[in-house]
Each structure stands twice: as C-alpha cells, then as structure tokens.
Design an enzyme around this catalytic site. Structure first.
Site, PDB file in Angstrom:
ATOM      1  CD  GLU A 162      -3.052   1.145   0.490  1.00  0.00           C
ATOM      2  OE1 GLU A 162      -3.119   0.330  -0.441  1.00  0.00           O
ATOM      3  OE2 GLU A 162      -3.699   2.136   0.294  1.00  0.00           O
ATOM      4  CG  ASP A 163       1.692   2.822   3.302  1.00  0.00           C
ATOM      5  OD1 ASP A 163       0.689   3.058   2.836  1.00  0.00           O
ATOM      6  OD2 ASP A 163       1.882   2.679   4.497  1.00  0.00           O
TER       7      ASP A 163
END
Ligand code: MN
Length: 731
Positions: free
Chosen positions: A76-77
C-alpha cells in the site's frame, strides 16, 4: 525501538526451527521498500512493522505471519508489488500481505460508528485467513501505542474507530488483554477528561485492593471446593473504559457504581448457582437491596444471573455475578446464543454470528497453545461471513447483502425509489453496468432518472427478495399504465371512426353502463382486449349502431401490419379460409369435399401432412407432429394419405401459428410486428395474453410461404434479447 535481531530472538524462543534467513530477508526487503519514510514520531518507518511483528510473537505465531507483519505496509505504501513479494517469499505470505492491503484500502475511519457490527463482519469477510486479522489487530495496537505522535485532530477519529470496531473484535476473538489496551488508549484519546476522572477515582480505590481481590478469590475457591462445587472464578478490576460505559449506560455517578471490583462465578448447573450464593452470603455481609435473582425472574432480554453485593475484607464493596455457562453465553452474545443451545435448530443470522466468533476464539486459543501452528493455520480458512457482501453508499452507509447480489440489489437496499429509478451506477468511482455483482468494500453510487421503470428482466439477475418484489410491483404498474394508454388510443380512434365526440367526462358518465369504477379501468380493459372499443362507444352514445363502424374497421386492416400495434387489430378475427377462393394445393384428395387447415396451427409446405376426414364437414389437413392427431388414433378409417401439390406459378401463403413469449417492454409489440413484416409474412390475427405482469404471450396467426420461411421468421424473433421463447403451435 526494537531491532531485527531482537525480533528474531523473540521468534526463536518459541520456535527454534524458525526460518531465520527468510525473516532477515523480509526485514531487508521492507527496510529498502520504506526507504526514508518516517513515522509521525520521527522514527524510521521500519520500526512500525518490526513492532507489529514483535506483538505477534506473544501469540507464538508462525513464520508466515511474522513475515507478513514485517511486510504489511509495503504494497500500500511503497513501490512493492504482490507479484514481487510472491516471487521472493512465496504465495502464502503474498496472500496474507494482500489481505492486509485490502483491509487498509477500506479506510474504515470515515464510516459511521452505528454500523460497527457490520464493519467487523466486513473485516472478517475480507480477511481470508485468521492471521490477516491478527496482524491487523497488532498493527492497530502499535498505532494506538504511538497515537500521541499523531496530530491531535486525527487522534479522535482513530480512537473512535478503535473503540467501535477493533477493540470489540479483539474481545470477540478472546484476546482480552489486547482489548483492554486498545480500549484504554482509545478512551484516553477520545475523552481525555472522562478518562482522567475515572482513572483518578479508580486509583484512590485501588490502594490495597489488589490484595483484597486475591484474598476473596482464594477464599471463594477454598469454600466452594469444600462444598464440592466446581466453579470458574473470574475476578477482575473493571477497566476504566467499561466503568465509563456503565456510568453512561446507567447514567450513574462513579460513587453509585458498586461493581468496580467484581467477580463472575460460572458453574455447571442451575442448582449450583444457589449453592454458591449460600456460601457467599454465609461468608460476607451482603449489602441490603443489592441482591437480584434474575434466574427465577429473567430480565426482558432473557438475561439470567444472580447478582449480589457484599462487603468484602477492607470494607470494600464487591459485586458478584453467579450464573451457568449457558446463561453466561447468552449474556455475552445476547439472544443469538439461544440457538447454539437448541439441538440442531436452524441457525438464525445472530446465532451464526456468535458461532463464528466462538470459532474464531477457539482458533486463537489453539494458536496460543499449539506447538506447531503452521499446519493448523494452513488449513484454517476464514469463511465466517463469506456468504455476505458488504458495500458502502457514497455517504458511508454500510449495506450488507447476500453474496451474488448485484448493483440493482444494492439500489433497492438503499431505497425502493432508488431501485425503481436506477439507470446507471459507479463502483469505486468507475461506471459499471447495474447488473454487475458486488464485491466486499465496494463504494457504490447509483444514478437515478425520474420516471424510469425497472426492466422486468432485472428480476432474473437480482439476489434479494426485496428487489425482486419491488421490480415485480413496478413492472405490474407499468404494464397497467401501458394497457390503459393503449386502450385510450383504441377508444379515441373508435370514436373517430364512429364519428362521435369523445371526452373523458362523457366516458365517466357512462361508467355504470360499462360496469367499471374508473375511466382507467375501462381504458385498461380495452387495452387488454377484454372490452371492445365499440362497446365503449355504445355505452357513451346509446344511439350508436355498430354497423356504422364495420366498414371503417375493414379500412383499418388495409393499412397493413404496422398498424397492428394500434391494437384495433387485436380484435380482428378472420375466420375460415386463408387463401380465399384458391383451391388448397393438396394431392390425394378425391371428390369435392371442403378442405381446411388445422384450426390451431395450420400447415405449411415442408410439413409432412395427413388429412383427417370428418363426415359432413370435409377434410382437415394436419402436420404429422400435430398433437391434435391423437384424437383420431382410434379411427384409422378417417386418416387420408395426402401430399403437397404446389403450383410454382401460383405461389400462395399458408397458415401457421406461433406463440411468442417476451418480456413486457414498451415497443415490443411493434418490434415483433416489424420483424414479421420485414420477413415478408402476413399477420392474420394476434391474440395477446399476459400470463404474468412481466411477460406477454402473443399468439400470431401468420401467412407464410413455406416451412423454411416460417423457420426464418421464428429465428429472427428468437434473436431478440427480450424474447424468452418462440414456439410453433401444433395442436
Ligand atoms: Mn501498519
């Protein structure tokens, strides 16, 4: 800040065979992926996944879970991808990290708290694997522990979400310690003043109370054992948050709360409850007015338990609750738990829910005890709420639907009007067909258009009864409207033909003569073909003679097939011969007997045919497949062997009948007539049935050249998506 080697050591302490190399590789991978990212605290980002992994070592979790924890924020990051993780760490770990990414994308924070239970179910539905939930809870716990670094305006929302969703989930899963810590930090951040008040008072009471609790507990154990009662004793100082909730719920002050220190005593049988009570009341002085027997007199919600408050050693009030295991489960899970105790009874939703949570709890217990959880975990798939799908409205309202539900179901779940007028939809911001299936976590926006009628075909694609019933209702209303509109056209034209003035008021005045209550009933009846337009004219103008209209009707027919949709044609019935004066080209017939084609269904060249002789009437030609022939099986003397005898120079048309079953859509009638007309067939008669509000059954009497021609027409009609079946009539 924990270091990688410390984490490895924590793991090796309970799992000496842990894959140290893989753990290290995960660390290096995550560290590189997060690169220079920092936490709000200013720590390097990698400290967070390491701490999350460390929390999970307390549960003695397997390598895959620990590694998934280290990698949990990478997809996600950072630039990391699932494929890359799968290549480096295998499919199992990739699936776990992917599950965590999916949950993270949900952004639960923005959703409404009132739907907390459904949000928890959504989490369970999305997490395919219990380990995904465990990592998520550990992730949340670490984020809560570091919440003070987060800007104040963000804290309350995160704290609220933790109290609404994650802390109860941890509790349901049997992770009491995690629940307590999540609630404590959440409470402190969400309501700092209340938290300070409760903890300060608790602190004042607490001095010396620890020993008291321990003393009461061991005292109770000894005395109950002496009486031969086996009991589970759960003595706990209430946590600040649960004290606060009780103060809120009962709107009482801290001083009025008597169960800051409480014991729960769970016994096997009902009779034991009263024996325990006897032991307690003979040991300590009871507080007057505090004794409640909810066993003999259960509360409204079926809560059963004995409550009593005694003055313990040190003059501290102590509340005791005495109950059986079953009463306890009902207290914990509410009414739903009843079903668990019903032998094999069909589980309601609630019962299934509580069973799901109990299963989760057992799973976690097994994890915590297990020597080698790997194998167990690999075969343990979460399928708790997989029969449901949870989606959001743009405003964050959570809608739970059965799996397989479509955007149409969603629209109807939001509101019947939304469903009825839905024309398009967006899923997660992208346009999608309304018949698309829903997926967990989808945010769905329904686009409506006023005056829209749901297509009857929707009924076949929806999964919920609500949507199905609403579609039926709406299409029925639309059909009624369509019929009365059609009826109005017919009636108006009939008046024109009759050369009589038409007005709704005139028609209204004639209602008694037509034995109808409303003008609309009359128009709909005409539209459905239940009433003749001529009768309506007669009712309004009793002096009107029907013959006047006959000529006009014949003129109408000449206008051709397209006029059929004007429905005057509905009432045309041209009995008798199709070919007028022309002889029927059949060979094998002797004499001058009249010849007819099968009255229902006719016969066309290309059909194998037989003739049936009826004395005094003549010969009827049937196709060999005609069901009506079975009527003559007992009379072989009436069967005649006949064949077609076509004259190419004098082509003629032959009668055939087909039944078309089609979805009742506006314009379908004209469309069918168009197909038939363009195929160069004549429509001799039409009868329409409405076997259901959603379908029309239309019987066409056709005049076609031959079987090939007929089959081509049937094929053309079948190709229409709104047509459900086309059958040739053979009876
Ligand atoms: Mn995280």
């Amino acid at each position: 800040m924990i270091r990688q080697y410390e984490l490895v050591e924590l793991v090796k302490r309970y799992n000496p065979h842990a894959d140290e190399a893989l753990l290290n590789r995960a660390y290096v991978y995550a560290m590189r992926a997060h690169g220079a990212q920092k936490r709000a605290s200013g720590d390097p980002y990698i400290s967070h996944p390491l701490e999350v992994a460390a929390i999970l070592t307390k549960l003695r979790l397997d390598d895959a879970t620990i590694i998934a924890a280290i990698l949990h924020d990478t997809i996600e990051d950072t630039a990391a991808t699932r494929d890359e993780i799968e290549k480096l760490f295998g499919q199992q770990i990739a699936t776990l990290v992917d599950g965590l990414t999916k949950i993270k994308k949900l952004d639960l924070v923005s959703k409404k708290a009132a739907q907390a239970e459904n949000l928890r179910k959504l989490l369970l539905a999305i997490a395919d694997d219990v380990r995904v939930l465990l990592v998520k809870l550990a992730d949340r716990l670490h984020n809560m522990r570091t919440l003070h670094h987060v800007p104040p305006e963000k804290r309350a929302r995160i704290a609220e979400e933790t109290l609404d969703i994650y802390a109860p989930l941890a509790g349901r899963m049997g992770m009491q310690e995690m629940r307590d810590e999540l609630e404590d930090i959440g409470f402190r951040n969400l309501m700092p003043e209340a938290y300070a008040m409760v903890t300060k008072r608790l602190e004042e009471l607490r001095s010396g109370s620890k020993e008291i609790i321990a003393r009461i507990e061991s005292d109770l154990h000894d005395r109950l054992a002496a009486q031969g009662i086996s009991a589970e004793i759960d003595g706990r100082e209430k946590q600040p948050y649960s004290i606060w909730k009780k103060m809120e719920r009962k709107s009482v002050s801290f001083e009025q709360l008597s169960d800051i220190f409480g014991f729960r005593i769970i016994v096997p049988a009902l009779a034991d409850c009263y024996r325990v009570l006897g032991v307690i009341h003979t040991t300590w002085a009871s507080v007057p007015g505090r004794f409640k027997d909810y066993i003999s007199t259960p509360k409204q919600n079926d809560y059963r338990s004995i409550h009593t408050t005694v003055i313990g050693p040190g003059q501290q009030r102590v509340e005791l609750q005495i109950r059986t295991r079953k009463m306890h489960d009902i207290a914990e899970y509410g009414i739903a738990a009843h079903a668990i105790y019903k032998d094999g009874g069909p589980g309601q939703d609630g019962a299934r829910d509580s069973r799901a949570y109990q299963w989760l709890r057992r799973t976690i217990e097994l994890l915590a005890e297990g020597d080698s959880p790997e194998e167990f975990l690999e075969h343990t798939k979460l399928e708790l709420f997989h029969d449901q799908v949870f989606c959001f409205t743009p405003k964050g309202r959570l809608i739970a639907l059965p799996r397989g539900a479509t955007l149409i179901d969603f629209a109807y779940a939001v509101h019947t009007d939304v469903g009825d007028t839905a024309v398009a939809a967006k899923v997660n911001g992208r346009s999608a067909p309304v018949i698309s299936e829903l997926h967990n976590g989808d945010e769905v926006e329904i686009v409506c258009a006023e005056g829209q009628v749901p297509p009857a075909a929707w009924e076949a694609v929806v999964a919920t009864g609500k949507a199905r019933a609403a579609i039926r209702r709406a299409t029925r209303a639309a059909v009624r409207k369509q019929y009365s509109g059609l009826g109005r056209q017919i009636v108006e034209r009939a008046f024109v033909r009759a050369n009589k003035p038409f007005s709704m008021d005139n028609l209204k005045a004639a209602l008694p003569r037509l034995a109808r209550q409303h003008v609309d009933d009359v128009l709909a009846a005409v539209g459905r073909g239940e009433m003749f337009s001529g009768d309506v004219v007669k009712a309004v103008h009793p002096d009107f003679k029907e013959e006047q209209a006959a000529g006009a009707e014949a003129d109408e027919r000449e206008k051709g097939w397209f006029e059929l949709k004007k429905a005057e044609s509905l009432k045309f019935r041209v009995p008798g011969q199709v070919n007028g004066e022309a002889a029927i080209p059949i060979r094998g017939l002797g004499g001058d007997l009249p010849v007819h084609f099968a009255p229902h269904g006719g016969a066309v060249p290309g059909d194998r045919i037989v003739g049936i002789l009826t004395p005094g009437e003549g010969i009827t030609i049937y196709p060999i497949q005609s069901e009506a022939l079975s009527n003559f099986e007992d009379h072989p003397e009436r069967w005649l062997d006949v064949r077609w005898d076509l004259d190419e120079a004098r082509r003629s048309r032959f009668p055939a009948q087909i039944i078309v079953s089609a979805i009742n859509e506006p314009g379908i009638f004209a469309e069918l007539a168009r197909i038939i007309g363009e195929a160069d067939a004549n429509i001799d008669n039409i009868i329409m049935h409405a076997p259901s509000p959603d379908f029309r059954e239309i019987v066409f009497d056709l005049e076609v050249w031959d079987l090939k021609h007929l089959n081509a027409i049937i094929g053309g009609i079948k190709a229409k998506s709104v047509v459900s079946s086309v059958k040739r009539v053979n009876d």
